[in-house]
Design a protein around this motif. Sequence first.
Motif, PDB file in Angstrom:
ATOM      1  N   GLY A  10       0.838  -1.189   0.000  1.00 50.86           N
ATOM      2  CA  GLY A  10       0.000   0.000   0.000  1.00 50.86           C
ATOM      3  C   GLY A  10       0.873   1.238   0.000  1.00 50.86           C
ATOM      4  N   THR A  11       0.335   2.343   0.496  1.00 51.58           N
ATOM      5  CA  THR A  11       1.032   3.634   0.457  1.00 51.58           C
ATOM      6  C   THR A  11       1.645   3.953   1.815  1.00 51.58           C
ATOM      7  N   LEU A  12       2.979   3.994   1.858  1.00 50.48           N
ATOM      8  CA  LEU A  12       3.690   4.398   3.063  1.00 50.48           C
ATOM      9  C   LEU A  12       3.875   5.914   3.098  1.00 50.48           C
ATOM     10  N   LYS A  13       4.086   6.515   1.902  1.00 44.94           N
ATOM     11  CA  LYS A  13       4.368   7.960   1.809  1.00 44.94           C
ATOM     12  C   LYS A  13       3.949   8.469   0.440  1.00 44.94           C
ATOM     13  N   TYR A  14       3.491   9.713   0.432  1.00 46.59           N
ATOM     14  CA  TYR A  14       3.120  10.391  -0.808  1.00 46.59           C
ATOM     15  C   TYR A  14       4.252  11.290  -1.287  1.00 46.59           C
ATOM     16  N   ASP A  15       4.373  11.438  -2.591  1.00 46.52           N
ATOM     17  CA  ASP A  15       5.244  12.440  -3.246  1.00 46.52           C
ATOM     18  C   ASP A  15       6.618  12.606  -2.598  1.00 46.52           C
ATOM     19  N   ASP A  16       7.595  11.839  -2.880  1.00 47.29           N
ATOM     20  CA  ASP A  16       7.575  10.715  -3.781  1.00 47.29           C
ATOM     21  C   ASP A  16       6.927   9.515  -3.092  1.00 47.29           C
ATOM     22  N   PHE A  17       6.289   8.672  -3.894  1.00 41.94           N
ATOM     23  CA  PHE A  17       5.573   7.546  -3.326  1.00 41.94           C
ATOM     24  C   PHE A  17       6.537   6.493  -2.805  1.00 41.94           C
ATOM     25  N   LEU A  18       6.232   5.994  -1.619  1.00 43.05           N
ATOM     26  CA  LEU A  18       6.945   4.855  -1.041  1.00 43.05           C
ATOM     27  C   LEU A  18       5.937   3.775  -0.710  1.00 43.05           C
ATOM     28  N   GLY A  19       6.361   2.526  -0.822  1.00 47.14           N
ATOM     29  CA  GLY A  19       5.448   1.414  -0.617  1.00 47.14           C
ATOM     30  C   GLY A  19       5.487   0.847   0.789  1.00 47.14           C
ATOM     31  N   GLU A  20       4.354   0.306   1.215  1.00 49.52           N
ATOM     32  CA  GLU A  20       4.235  -0.381   2.503  1.00 49.52           C
ATOM     33  C   GLU A  20       4.778  -1.809   2.379  1.00 49.52           C
ATOM     34  N   PRO A  21       5.542  -2.274   3.395  1.00 51.44           N
ATOM     35  CA  PRO A  21       5.959  -3.678   3.394  1.00 51.44           C
ATOM     36  C   PRO A  21       4.940  -4.599   4.073  1.00 51.44           C
ATOM     37  N   ARG A  22       3.900  -4.009   4.679  1.00 50.78           N
ATOM     38  CA  ARG A  22       2.964  -4.816   5.451  1.00 50.78           C
ATOM     39  C   ARG A  22       1.950  -5.554   4.577  1.00 50.78           C
ATOM     40  N   THR A  23       1.417  -6.629   5.120  1.00 51.59           N
ATOM     41  CA  THR A  23       0.342  -7.377   4.490  1.00 51.59           C
ATOM     42  C   THR A  23      -0.734  -7.643   5.538  1.00 51.59           C
ATOM     43  N   ALA A  24      -1.929  -7.985   5.078  1.00 48.35           N
ATOM     44  CA  ALA A  24      -3.025  -8.269   6.005  1.00 48.35           C
ATOM     45  C   ALA A  24      -4.017  -9.211   5.346  1.00 48.35           C
ATOM     46  N   VAL A  25      -4.665 -10.019   6.165  1.00 47.50           N
ATOM     47  CA  VAL A  25      -5.693 -10.956   5.698  1.00 47.50           C
ATOM     48  C   VAL A  25      -7.041 -10.487   6.230  1.00 47.50           C
ATOM     49  N   PHE A  26      -8.042 -10.478   5.349  1.00 52.34           N
ATOM     50  CA  PHE A  26      -9.387 -10.037   5.735  1.00 52.34           C
ATOM     51  C   PHE A  26     -10.272 -11.244   5.993  1.00 52.34           C
ATOM     52  N   ASP A  27     -10.924 -11.259   7.140  1.00 51.24           N
ATOM     53  CA  ASP A  27     -11.852 -12.323   7.499  1.00 51.24           C
ATOM     54  C   ASP A  27     -13.270 -11.829   7.209  1.00 51.24           C
TER      55      ASP A  27
ATOM     56  N   ALA B 197       2.533 -11.657   7.800  1.00 48.95           N
ATOM     57  CA  ALA B 197       3.981 -11.469   7.711  1.00 48.95           C
ATOM     58  C   ALA B 197       4.322 -10.339   6.741  1.00 48.95           C
ATOM     59  N   GLN B 198       5.285  -9.495   7.136  1.00 46.59           N
ATOM     60  CA  GLN B 198       5.726  -8.413   6.264  1.00 46.59           C
ATOM     61  C   GLN B 198       6.586  -8.948   5.134  1.00 46.59           C
ATOM     62  N   MET B 199       6.512  -8.271   3.992  1.00 47.54           N
ATOM     63  CA  MET B 199       7.374  -8.594   2.865  1.00 47.54           C
ATOM     64  C   MET B 199       8.782  -8.056   3.126  1.00 47.54           C
ATOM     65  N   ASN B 200       9.715  -8.364   2.241  1.00 46.35           N
ATOM     66  CA  ASN B 200      11.103  -7.956   2.493  1.00 46.35           C
ATOM     67  C   ASN B 200      11.342  -6.471   2.242  1.00 46.35           C
TER      68      ASN B 200
ATOM     69  N   LEU C 275       2.387 -15.496  -5.219  1.00 45.06           N
ATOM     70  CA  LEU C 275       3.546 -14.833  -5.814  1.00 45.06           C
ATOM     71  C   LEU C 275       3.322 -13.338  -5.786  1.00 45.06           C
ATOM     72  N   VAL C 276       4.326 -12.560  -5.329  1.00 44.52           N
ATOM     73  CA  VAL C 276       4.222 -11.102  -5.375  1.00 44.52           C
ATOM     74  C   VAL C 276       5.450 -10.536  -6.080  1.00 44.52           C
TER      75      VAL C 276
ATOM     76  N   GLY D 185       1.775 -18.626   5.351  1.00 42.62           N
ATOM     77  CA  GLY D 185       1.863 -17.439   6.174  1.00 42.62           C
ATOM     78  C   GLY D 185       3.220 -16.790   6.252  1.00 42.62           C
ATOM     79  N   ASN D 186       4.217 -17.351   5.555  1.00 47.68           N
ATOM     80  CA  ASN D 186       5.564 -16.783   5.580  1.00 47.68           C
ATOM     81  C   ASN D 186       6.046 -16.496   4.160  1.00 47.68           C
ATOM     82  N   TRP D 187       6.929 -15.484   4.035  1.00 46.28           N
ATOM     83  CA  TRP D 187       7.466 -15.109   2.737  1.00 46.28           C
ATOM     84  C   TRP D 187       8.808 -15.800   2.490  1.00 46.28           C
ATOM     85  N   THR D 188       8.954 -16.393   1.305  1.00 44.33           N
ATOM     86  CA  THR D 188      10.203 -17.032   0.912  1.00 44.33           C
ATOM     87  C   THR D 188      10.741 -16.342  -0.338  1.00 44.33           C
ATOM     88  N   PRO D 189      12.068 -16.189  -0.462  1.00 41.29           N
ATOM     89  CA  PRO D 189      12.628 -15.569  -1.654  1.00 41.29           C
ATOM     90  C   PRO D 189      12.443 -16.457  -2.881  1.00 41.29           C
ATOM     91  N   ALA D 190      12.188 -15.809  -4.027  1.00 35.64           N
ATOM     92  CA  ALA D 190      11.955 -16.562  -5.263  1.00 35.64           C
ATOM     93  C   ALA D 190      12.640 -15.892  -6.449  1.00 35.64           C
TER      94      ALA D 190
END
Length: 262
Positions: A59-76, A86-89, A106-107, A128-133
Amino acid sequence: PTRRSSDLSGSGNDANNKDFQAGVWDPASGSVRTFPIRWDMFCNGMVILSSGRPLVLGGTLKYDDFLGEPRTAVFDPTTETFTDAAQMNGGRWYPTGTVLGNGSVLVVSGLTNTSSTVNTSVQIWVSGNWTPAGTIFAGVPLYPRQHLLPDGQVFECGANRDSKMFDPATNTWFEVATTNFTANRDYGTSVLLPLTQANGFKPRVMILGGANPATNTTEIIDLSVSQPLWVNGPTMAHARIQLNATILPNGKVLVSGGSAND
C-alpha cells in the motif's frame, strides 16, 4: 453462502486523509458497511486465497515521492476484520499478487519503502511466511499483468511489450513474445480466456487497450504452441485506459469503464 464484496479506499489518493477505511457491500440488501483500518492500504495488490479470504499486499507508506508499505493483512469476511500477516522484504506500492496452483501467493514489483524505485525481489507467500523466489526481470512495470497457466507457470503480459514467463519450479523468467502494438500498454488490461474442454484447455491470453492517448486495439496469444506469437484481435468500440475486462458466464469478455486519455 452469503455473497459480499469488500473494498479498500485507505487514504483514497489524498495525502492529508488519515481516516483509513474499508467497506463491505452486501448486494442482497444494498447496504455498505465501513470500518477503520490501521494503515494505508491504498494502491495495494490484493488476491483471494483458496479459503476465500482476501490477502492485501502493501500500500502507500508515503506520498510524493511515493513509497510502498511492506505490510500485508488478511481479511476475514465473517468478522469483517483485518489481521496483519507477515511483512514482505520491502515496500510494495502498485505490486501484483498471483495465486499459484498450490495456493501459495507470488508477489512482484511495487515501489520500495526506501526510494521510489521498483522492488526487484520476487517472493512467494507459503503457509503465512514469505520465501525468496529470485529477482524480477529488467524493466518490469508497476502492476504487471499476470496469469496462472494450467502447467503452473505464470505469464506476464504488460504494460511492457516483451511478455515474460515465470517458472515457480526454478524461480526463473524467460521471454515469450513481443506485442504488435508499438508502445507500452500502460493502464491497459488483460484476461486469461476461458479454459474449456472444447478448446483442449489451451491457455490463450487477450490484452486490451492502454497507452496515452489510449488505443482501441487488442491482441491474443496462444500459449499452448511451441513458439507463441501475439496476433491482432478485434478492435474495441472505443479507445480505453484504466478499463475493466470481465469474463461472462457464456465466455464472452465484457469491457467497461476507462477513458481515452490518462
